[in-house]
Design a protein around this motif. Structure first.
Motif, PDB file in Angstrom:
ATOM      1  N   VAL A  99       0.990  -1.195  -0.050  1.00  0.00           N
ATOM      2  CA  VAL A  99       0.024   0.097  -0.090  1.00  0.00           C
ATOM      3  C   VAL A  99       0.925   1.255   0.149  1.00  0.00           C
ATOM      4  O   VAL A  99       0.693   2.292  -0.951  1.00  0.00           O
ATOM      5  CB  VAL A  99      -1.095   0.022   1.197  1.00  0.00           C
ATOM      6  N   ARG A 100       1.994   1.164   0.833  1.00  0.00           N
ATOM      7  CA  ARG A 100       2.928   2.258   0.760  1.00  0.00           C
ATOM      8  C   ARG A 100       3.555   2.536  -0.418  1.00  0.00           C
ATOM      9  O   ARG A 100       3.986   3.721  -0.861  1.00  0.00           O
ATOM     10  CB  ARG A 100       3.832   2.156   2.004  1.00  0.00           C
ATOM     11  N   GLN A 101       3.799   1.690  -1.382  1.00  0.00           N
ATOM     12  CA  GLN A 101       4.456   1.876  -2.570  1.00  0.00           C
ATOM     13  C   GLN A 101       3.472   2.729  -3.513  1.00  0.00           C
ATOM     14  O   GLN A 101       4.069   3.493  -4.185  1.00  0.00           O
ATOM     15  CB  GLN A 101       4.593   0.573  -3.427  1.00  0.00           C
ATOM     16  N   HIS A 102       2.134   2.779  -3.377  1.00  0.00           N
ATOM     17  CA  HIS A 102       1.403   3.458  -4.099  1.00  0.00           C
ATOM     18  C   HIS A 102       0.359   4.656  -3.492  1.00  0.00           C
ATOM     19  O   HIS A 102      -0.278   5.508  -4.205  1.00  0.00           O
ATOM     20  CB  HIS A 102       0.442   2.429  -4.869  1.00  0.00           C
ATOM     21  N   GLU A 103       0.428   4.647  -2.140  1.00  0.00           N
ATOM     22  CA  GLU A 103      -0.573   5.533  -1.522  1.00  0.00           C
ATOM     23  C   GLU A 103      -0.479   6.811  -1.754  1.00  0.00           C
ATOM     24  O   GLU A 103      -1.387   7.463  -1.983  1.00  0.00           O
ATOM     25  CB  GLU A 103      -0.438   5.167   0.121  1.00  0.00           C
ATOM     26  N   ALA A 104       0.772   7.391  -1.895  1.00  0.00           N
ATOM     27  CA  ALA A 104       1.101   8.805  -2.033  1.00  0.00           C
ATOM     28  C   ALA A 104       0.586   9.318  -3.475  1.00  0.00           C
ATOM     29  O   ALA A 104       0.243  10.318  -3.570  1.00  0.00           O
ATOM     30  CB  ALA A 104       2.298   9.233  -1.971  1.00  0.00           C
ATOM     31  N   ASN A 105       0.575   8.494  -4.478  1.00  0.00           N
ATOM     32  CA  ASN A 105       0.262   8.786  -5.775  1.00  0.00           C
ATOM     33  C   ASN A 105      -0.597   7.764  -6.458  1.00  0.00           C
ATOM     34  O   ASN A 105      -0.058   6.924  -7.150  1.00  0.00           O
ATOM     35  CB  ASN A 105       1.278   9.300  -6.625  1.00  0.00           C
ATOM     36  N   PRO A 106      -1.778   7.553  -6.000  1.00  0.00           N
ATOM     37  CA  PRO A 106      -2.328   6.068  -6.462  1.00  0.00           C
ATOM     38  C   PRO A 106      -2.836   5.928  -8.078  1.00  0.00           C
ATOM     39  O   PRO A 106      -3.161   4.977  -8.344  1.00  0.00           O
ATOM     40  CB  PRO A 106      -3.807   5.931  -5.413  1.00  0.00           C
ATOM     41  N   GLY A 107      -2.930   7.259  -8.472  1.00  0.00           N
ATOM     42  CA  GLY A 107      -3.528   7.305  -9.813  1.00  0.00           C
ATOM     43  C   GLY A 107      -4.869   7.232 -10.123  1.00  0.00           C
ATOM     44  O   GLY A 107      -5.627   7.473  -8.927  1.00  0.00           O
ATOM     45  N   PRO A 108      -5.505   6.820 -10.973  1.00  0.00           N
ATOM     46  CA  PRO A 108      -6.816   6.924 -11.325  1.00  0.00           C
ATOM     47  C   PRO A 108      -7.328   5.554 -10.450  1.00  0.00           C
ATOM     48  O   PRO A 108      -6.929   4.581 -10.509  1.00  0.00           O
ATOM     49  CB  PRO A 108      -7.145   6.687 -12.704  1.00  0.00           C
ATOM     50  N   ALA A 109      -8.743   5.801  -9.762  1.00  0.00           N
ATOM     51  CA  ALA A 109      -9.548   4.851  -9.401  1.00  0.00           C
ATOM     52  C   ALA A 109      -9.726   3.535 -10.420  1.00  0.00           C
ATOM     53  O   ALA A 109      -9.648   2.365 -10.077  1.00  0.00           O
ATOM     54  CB  ALA A 109     -10.868   5.267  -8.629  1.00  0.00           C
ATOM     55  N   LYS A 110      -9.772   3.857 -11.715  1.00  0.00           N
ATOM     56  CA  LYS A 110     -10.157   2.904 -12.644  1.00  0.00           C
ATOM     57  C   LYS A 110      -9.089   1.817 -12.699  1.00  0.00           C
ATOM     58  O   LYS A 110      -9.398   0.707 -12.993  1.00  0.00           O
ATOM     59  CB  LYS A 110     -10.479   3.454 -13.899  1.00  0.00           C
ATOM     60  N   TRP A 112      -7.199   0.502 -10.343  1.00  0.00           N
ATOM     61  CA  TRP A 112      -7.277  -0.318  -9.258  1.00  0.00           C
ATOM     62  C   TRP A 112      -8.623  -1.177  -9.476  1.00  0.00           C
ATOM     63  O   TRP A 112      -8.614  -2.393  -9.103  1.00  0.00           O
ATOM     64  CB  TRP A 112      -7.362   0.254  -7.981  1.00  0.00           C
ATOM     65  N   ALA A 113      -9.523  -0.584 -10.112  1.00  0.00           N
ATOM     66  CA  ALA A 113     -10.844  -1.329 -10.212  1.00  0.00           C
ATOM     67  C   ALA A 113     -10.531  -2.719 -11.566  1.00  0.00           C
ATOM     68  O   ALA A 113     -10.797  -3.618 -11.233  1.00  0.00           O
ATOM     69  CB  ALA A 113     -11.850  -0.666 -10.811  1.00  0.00           C
ATOM     70  N   GLU A 114      -9.734  -2.169 -12.383  1.00  0.00           N
ATOM     71  CA  GLU A 114      -9.189  -3.277 -13.257  1.00  0.00           C
ATOM     72  C   GLU A 114      -8.369  -4.218 -13.001  1.00  0.00           C
ATOM     73  O   GLU A 114      -8.089  -5.427 -13.095  1.00  0.00           O
ATOM     74  CB  GLU A 114      -8.691  -2.383 -14.711  1.00  0.00           C
ATOM     75  N   PHE A 115      -7.575  -3.505 -12.036  1.00  0.00           N
ATOM     76  CA  PHE A 115      -6.316  -4.559 -11.483  1.00  0.00           C
ATOM     77  C   PHE A 115      -7.166  -5.517 -10.482  1.00  0.00           C
ATOM     78  O   PHE A 115      -6.834  -6.791 -10.494  1.00  0.00           O
ATOM     79  CB  PHE A 115      -5.542  -3.712 -10.378  1.00  0.00           C
ATOM     80  N   GLY A 116      -8.249  -5.186  -9.775  1.00  0.00           N
ATOM     81  CA  GLY A 116      -8.992  -6.318  -9.215  1.00  0.00           C
ATOM     82  C   GLY A 116      -9.663  -7.103  -9.991  1.00  0.00           C
ATOM     83  O   GLY A 116      -9.894  -8.347  -9.760  1.00  0.00           O
ATOM     84  N   ASP A 117     -10.364  -6.489 -10.984  1.00  0.00           N
ATOM     85  CA  ASP A 117     -10.885  -7.443 -11.925  1.00  0.00           C
ATOM     86  C   ASP A 117     -10.056  -8.447 -12.601  1.00  0.00           C
ATOM     87  O   ASP A 117     -10.432  -9.747 -12.667  1.00  0.00           O
ATOM     88  CB  ASP A 117     -11.629  -6.686 -13.163  1.00  0.00           C
ATOM     89  N   HIS A 118      -8.861  -8.356 -12.866  1.00  0.00           N
ATOM     90  CA  HIS A 118      -7.926  -8.943 -13.438  1.00  0.00           C
ATOM     91  C   HIS A 118      -7.672 -10.238 -12.595  1.00  0.00           C
ATOM     92  O   HIS A 118      -7.584 -11.331 -12.788  1.00  0.00           O
ATOM     93  CB  HIS A 118      -6.807  -8.532 -13.924  1.00  0.00           C
ATOM     94  N   ALA A 194      -6.067  -4.840  -0.109  1.00  0.00           N
ATOM     95  CA  ALA A 194      -4.938  -3.756  -0.676  1.00  0.00           C
ATOM     96  C   ALA A 194      -5.367  -3.039  -1.874  1.00  0.00           C
ATOM     97  O   ALA A 194      -5.286  -1.943  -1.763  1.00  0.00           O
ATOM     98  CB  ALA A 194      -3.474  -4.583  -0.783  1.00  0.00           C
ATOM     99  N   ILE A 195      -5.955  -3.819  -2.631  1.00  0.00           N
ATOM    100  CA  ILE A 195      -6.263  -3.267  -4.147  1.00  0.00           C
ATOM    101  C   ILE A 195      -7.457  -2.170  -3.634  1.00  0.00           C
ATOM    102  O   ILE A 195      -7.604  -1.083  -4.209  1.00  0.00           O
ATOM    103  CB  ILE A 195      -6.853  -4.109  -4.939  1.00  0.00           C
ATOM    104  N   SER A 196      -8.348  -2.790  -2.873  1.00  0.00           N
ATOM    105  CA  SER A 196      -9.579  -1.842  -2.350  1.00  0.00           C
ATOM    106  C   SER A 196      -9.073  -0.600  -1.633  1.00  0.00           C
ATOM    107  O   SER A 196      -9.690   0.402  -1.894  1.00  0.00           O
ATOM    108  CB  SER A 196     -10.614  -2.780  -1.561  1.00  0.00           C
ATOM    109  N   VAL A 197      -8.118  -0.830  -0.863  1.00  0.00           N
ATOM    110  CA  VAL A 197      -7.661   0.440  -0.123  1.00  0.00           C
ATOM    111  C   VAL A 197      -7.005   1.362  -1.088  1.00  0.00           C
ATOM    112  O   VAL A 197      -7.401   2.698  -1.086  1.00  0.00           O
ATOM    113  CB  VAL A 197      -6.748  -0.110   1.010  1.00  0.00           C
ATOM    114  N   LEU A 198      -6.330   1.149  -1.925  1.00  0.00           N
ATOM    115  CA  LEU A 198      -5.750   1.801  -3.154  1.00  0.00           C
ATOM    116  C   LEU A 198      -6.719   2.472  -3.995  1.00  0.00           C
ATOM    117  O   LEU A 198      -6.468   3.644  -4.459  1.00  0.00           O
ATOM    118  CB  LEU A 198      -4.617   1.262  -3.761  1.00  0.00           C
ATOM    119  N   GLN A 199      -7.810   1.655  -4.221  1.00  0.00           N
ATOM    120  CA  GLN A 199      -8.915   2.182  -5.123  1.00  0.00           C
ATOM    121  C   GLN A 199      -9.730   3.393  -4.337  1.00  0.00           C
ATOM    122  O   GLN A 199     -10.100   4.508  -4.782  1.00  0.00           O
ATOM    123  CB  GLN A 199     -10.014   1.326  -5.399  1.00  0.00           C
ATOM    124  N   LYS A 200      -9.720   3.349  -2.905  1.00  0.00           N
ATOM    125  CA  LYS A 200     -10.510   4.251  -2.177  1.00  0.00           C
ATOM    126  C   LYS A 200      -9.186   5.588  -2.417  1.00  0.00           C
ATOM    127  O   LYS A 200      -9.849   6.848  -2.327  1.00  0.00           O
ATOM    128  CB  LYS A 200     -10.343   3.818  -0.748  1.00  0.00           C
TER     129      LYS A 200
END
Length: 486
Positions: A99-110, A112-118, A194-200
């Motif tokens: 989570v720390r790797q991405h939390e400061a700059n998570p990018g678009p929520a889409k 992480w949604a696609e990451f979870g779907d994959h 973890a993916i869900s948190v980053l999507q948030k």
């Protein structure tokens, strides 16, 4: 001309290629897990600058060697064991790290949604048993996904998505076969949270995440120094200082290697003697002393100096370390400068592109002339956009600005275009292209990396690398590395 680095050479069509043989003792297991039996291959596209190629090659080689070491450990029963409780505890460390790797700059929520779907539909769902496919409502929580055969099937893909090898390297930890399986399975159970948190986070929700509190304490891991690790120090430096993306990419391999070397003592446990021994040990027939001094030692000294200033560590062990570099023999009378004949050859060769249409052709036609008349670096020219060419009261100028990409001084400057550039028809080309990029394709949005420690490559970089390559090889007949030095 091949670069002198282990396993990485220039391909005939440009770019780079590397091959790593799969040892016979793990070949069957490697083929079963990764669909490759005899050798792993890395292909880096044409136009990739050498520093980026070296970094990518180093990370790829580390990943392959980690896989091989893990398979050997599985066969030999070697490596650190884990209880199931400690496997879950280690997954807790992984969760915080990921989570720390991405939390400061998570990018678009889409994303992480696609990451979870994959993860759900492309990795786990294809392993569903027939009885579930026939009656999915009978198992609404997908308990079948925790069956041993399903775990075995998805484990390699989960490990790749979760960057397990990188995490274990950052912890300086090698696990035996049973421990590795327990750990990756625990990570698998926590990857979706973890993916869900980053999507948030990507949606702007930075409310407290209670998941880390649910993990037990790791009680019997390897001895390691208290305080921050070398990689965590580098991560903090990047997030605070925000160095240029090229600097981050170049320094990644330095701190990945340092993390492996000093995992047990941590950043604050490195002595000056240990730092000196490590730095001097980096010099070999494939890594010159000047490279160690200008990249490895410079990066280490800079990051640890910053950490010392901000009280994150007690001392900078690299401050007093020196690397002696033998004086280079210079046989060219003009040193690194072009001779008049070489400069003339370059500029004349560019004129062979009479009607350049593609970005690459435009690069080879105009970049040499723009550099010659302005003194700008190729990388500053290849990132020019049509909107950067301006008519200021009858004076045509080009604006070199950090808004377009990396500028050495990080300050915008305005350079008048020489009348000979205009006479050759440069402005007609600019008007035809419009306000967009002149020397690379920007018709589609670039998908930017959300990991600050692995930044996206600037699309002007391949153009920068291509600006001389065809000219130097086919028309110039001079050493491409003396021509292209940016």
């Amino acid at each position: 001309m091949a670069l002198r680095m282990v396993g990485l050479v220039r391909a005939k069509g440009g770019g780079f290629i590397a091959r790593k043989s799969i040892p016979a003792d793990v070949r069957d297991a490697y083929a079963r897990l990764y669909k490759v039996r005899w050798e792993a291959q890395l292909r880096i596209p044409a136009g990739t600058p050498a520093p980026f190629a070296k970094t990518q090659h180093g990370e790829w080689l580390a990943e392959i060697e980690t896989r091989i070491a893990a398979l050997r450990a599985q066969q030999n029963g070697e490596g650190q064991p884990l209880t199931r409780l400690n496997a879950i505890a280690l997954a807790g460390r992984w969760y915080v790290w990921f989570v720390r790797q991405h939390e400061a700059n998570p990018g678009p929520a889409k994303y992480w949604a696609e990451f979870g779907d994959h993860l759900v539909w492309d990795v786990i769902y294809p392993e569903a048993p027939d009885n579930f496919l026939e009656a999915p409502k009978a198992d609404p929580k997908w308990e079948w996904a925790k069956e041993p055969e399903v775990r075995d099937a998805v484990r390699p893909q989960v490990a790749e998505l979760a960057r397990v090898a990188t995490f274990l390297a950052s912890e300086g930890m090698a696990l035996n076969p049973a421990a590795y399986a327990l750990f990756v399975d625990a990570v698998s159970d926590n990857l979706m949270p973890a993916i869900s948190v980053l999507q948030k986070r990507a949606s702007g929700d930075y409310s407290r995440d209670d998941n880390p509190d649910s993990f037990p304490e790791f009680t019997d891991g390897p001895t390691r120094g208290s305080g921050v690790s070398c990689w965590e120090l580098f991560e903090a430096f990047v997030l605070a200082v925000k160095p240029a993306p090229k600097t981050v990419s170049r320094w990644r391999s330095v701190f990945l290697e340092m993390q492996r070397e000093f995992a047990e003592v941590g950043a604050d446990g490195i002595t000056e003697d240990a730092a000196r021994k490590w730095v001097h040990g980096l010099i070999n027939e494939d890594r010159a002393a000047v490279t160690v001094r200008e990249i490895w030692l410079s990066a280490s000294r800079r990051v640890f100096g910053w950490a010392r200033e901000h009280k994150r560590i007690r001392q900078n062990p690299f401050k007093g370390v020196k690397v002696d570099v033998p004086r280079r023999v210079q046989t060219r009378e003009d040193g690194r400068s072009f001779t008049a004949a070489e400069a003339s050859t370059i500029l004349k060769a560019s004129l062979s592109y009479e009607k350049p249409t593609t970005p690459t052709e435009r690069t080879r036609r105009w970049v040499p002339w723009l550099c010659a008349y302005s003194g700008a670096r190729p990388g500053e020219i290849t990132q020019l956009r049509g909107s950067d060419i301006e008519d200021r009261k009858g004076l045509i100028v080009m604006k070199l600005t950090p808004e377009a990409g990396t500028i050495k001084t990080s300050k915008a400057r305005v350079v008048p275009l020489h009348e000979h550039i205009i006479a050759q028809g440069f402005m007609e080309m600019v008007k035809r292209i419009g306000k967009g990029a002149l020397f690379y394709n920007d018709s589609t949005p670039q998908r930017m990396s959300i990991d600050p420690l692995k930044p996206s490559r600037d699309r002007a970089d391949p153009a920068r690398a291509q600006s001389w390559s065809r000219l130097s090889e086919q028309d110039l007949r001079v050493d491409k590395w003396s021509v292209y030095r940016g």
